[in-house]
Write an enzyme that holds these catalytic residues in place. Structure first.
Site, short mmCIF file in Angstrom:
data_model
loop_
_atom_site.label_atom_id
_atom_site.label_comp_id
_atom_site.label_asym_id
_atom_site.label_seq_id
_atom_site.Cartn_x
_atom_site.Cartn_y
_atom_site.Cartn_z
N GLU A 154 84.24 -58.13 -40.12
CA GLU A 154 83.02 -58.10 -40.91
C GLU A 154 83.22 -57.12 -42.06
O GLU A 154 84.11 -56.28 -42.02
CB GLU A 154 81.83 -57.66 -40.05
N GLY A 155 82.39 -57.22 -43.07
CA GLY A 155 82.45 -56.28 -44.18
C GLY A 155 83.82 -56.24 -44.81
O GLY A 155 84.46 -57.26 -45.07
#
Length: 503
Positions: free
Chosen positions: A147-148
């Protein structure tokens, strides 16, 4: 077999009846459930004392890069592996879980901190960091939660893929297998471009992926108005199935539709999601479980076992996500049991599966005599709503198209003008229109205006107008029955003719 399952199994644009052995191979790996446990969350969750079989296998999260040394694995930057053993009594609790028959999967990454490959740029040190976790906890399955920045950093993606490939090969040479799952964000339209890139990097590096676990949560504006969380999740899983089939095909591995489903996992955020108006209910859990069982997806998870309980009376703001409760009234029910119904496999089984090409594209020749719609041709022009047959499947045009293959493999639904409706069913034949003698009804005229219920003849076939229209040829009614203002009449619809006049 339901029509939903038939449509899924044929979703490659070619005849979906894959080799019997391929389907059997997919079904041999029993699907499993393991809920996530946030190791560092407070209050601490007693995963070592599972309340039911649905909670006995767990995904421990998250191993991330250490604050002082990015190549040293840590639990949420708060504890090194050794410190977690002392401060959290983690090793002893894991031993207790093992005594009770439980298995663990370790998850690397998450949203809040750096996944190891993001900070650790030394290839050898990175591989050793992953190996240190695998060895200490004796796991056969790992989970890479990207994620991110962990998802968008392409350089880190290359490092990660090479390190995992090397570790997996090392284990295989030593006689043990390591199952690798990618956990990625998803919308109803499927994986993001960063998500498909992450899968491609792994496949290109030679990693044998056990599967892709989809975070069916926090959809935001991508969820259609009025769409339930279950409906959005089912759409997301279906979209990702098409994408994963294409990604494997591009990597040189042809998989049957059934095998691709076995390489898909689902992880809803139970109860209140981070997006305030998104609540994954108990009914949503039942519906997602029913779809997952029908499709035979390989894995079910949930975020998180820590949260699988109603909030107490002291927790007032239920819209604010809690680490320790779901934010909804569950009563005595638990999401783990609803989502895990029918998931009787274990995580360690996924480590024994080796991915090999198995689907065989058949040289299908469409026969007009057994096709309900016109056969697609490269030279043909097709209006929005037109239905065609191609490789024994029915497709419908989303907009005007010419020369676009209906079964062209694409990663995103918006890249193709065609929607797969489903297979041509056994015994289907072209529509045989009723014909009437000239003069029974007026011949259709392109410049004439027609009111609702007006009747005409077009090439001897009687049609009735569904609404006012002008210049719309009845010829389009066969390929676009919904969009055409004309409907062909059958013998039962035709008014008897007396003395050369209708009526």
């Amino acid at each position: 077999m339901s029509l939903l399952l038939i449509a899924a199994l044929t979703g490659g644009g070619y005849l979906g009846w894959q080799r019997w052995s391929a389907a059997q191979a997919a079904e041999a790996n029993d699907p499993w459930i393991a809920g996530y446990v946030d190791v560092t969350a407070t209050p601490s969750f007693a995963f070592e004392a599972p309340a039911s079989k649905a909670g006995r296998d767990v995904v421990l999260s998250f191993i991330v890069a250490g604050k002082d040394d990015p190549c040293e694995p840590s639990w949420g930057t708060a504890y090194t592996l050794a410190e977690a053993s002392e401060a959290l009594d983690l090793d002893r609790r894991l031993a207790r879980l093992e005594q009770l028959g439980g298995q663990i999967v370790v998850s690397f990454g998450g949203l809040l901190n750096d996944e190891l490959a993001t900070g650790c740029t030394d290839p050898g040190a990175l591989r050793d960091a992953y190996a240190a976790v695998v060895d200490r906890y004796r796991v056969t399955t790992i989970d890479l939660d990207l994620e991110g920045e962990g998802l968008t950093d392409t350089a880190a993606g290359h490092r990660r893929a090479e390190a995992i490939r090397s570790l997996q090969a090392q284990r295989r040479e030593a006689g043990t297998e390591l199952a690798v799952w990618l956990t990625l964000p998803v919308s109803p339209a499927g994986l993001t471009e960063d998500g498909t890139t992450a899968v491609s990097l792994m496949l290109s590096a030679g990693v044998d992926l056990a599967g892709v676990n989809l975070m069916t949560m926090d959809y935001g504006s991508s969820r259609a108005e009025g769409q339930s969380m279950a409906e959005a999740s089912i759409q997301a899983l279906t979209s990702a199935h098409r994408q994963l089939s294409t990604l494997y095909s591009r990597a040189g591995t042809e998989l049957s539709a059934a095998t691709v489903w076995s390489k898909i996992g689902a992880t809803p955020m139970i109860g209140q999601n981070d997006v305030s108006d998104e609540v994954f209910s108990l009914d949503d859990a039942r519906k997602v479980n029913a779809f997952a069982r029908e499709m035979k997806i390989g894995r079910m998870s949930l975020w998180s076992l820590n949260r699988d309980a109603p909030c107490g009376s002291n927790y007032v703001d239920l819209k604010r996500v809690s680490d320790a409760c779901s934010g909804i009234d569950q009563g005595d029910l638990r999401f783990a049991e609803l989502l895990g119904d029918g998931f009787i496999g274990r995580p360690e089984a996924s480590a024994t599966a080796v991915t090999m090409s198995e689907a065989q594209k058949e040289n299908v020749v469409d026969d007009p005599a057994t096709s309900p719609y016109v056969i697609w041709s490269e030279e043909g022009s097709f209006l929005e709503g037109t239905k065609v047959v191609w490789h024994r499947n029915v497709y419908q045009a989303k907009w005007w198209t010419r020369g676009d293959l209906p079964d062209n493999p694409v990663l995103n639904d918006w890249e193709t003008p065609w929607t797969l409706v489903g297979p041509v069913l056994p015994g289907e034949r072209p529509f045989e229109a009723t014909t009437l003698p000239a003069g029974t009804y007026p011949d259709w005229a392109g410049l004439a205006a027609y009111e609702k219920s007006d009747r005409v003849l077009f090439e001897g076939v009687p049609y009735e107008s569904k609404w006012w229209n002008q210049g719309d040829s009845p010829a389009a009614a066969a390929s676009d029955p919904d969009g055409s203002p004309w409907i062909p009449l059958t013998e039962d619809d035709v008014i008897p003719v007396r003395d050369g006049r209708v009526g």
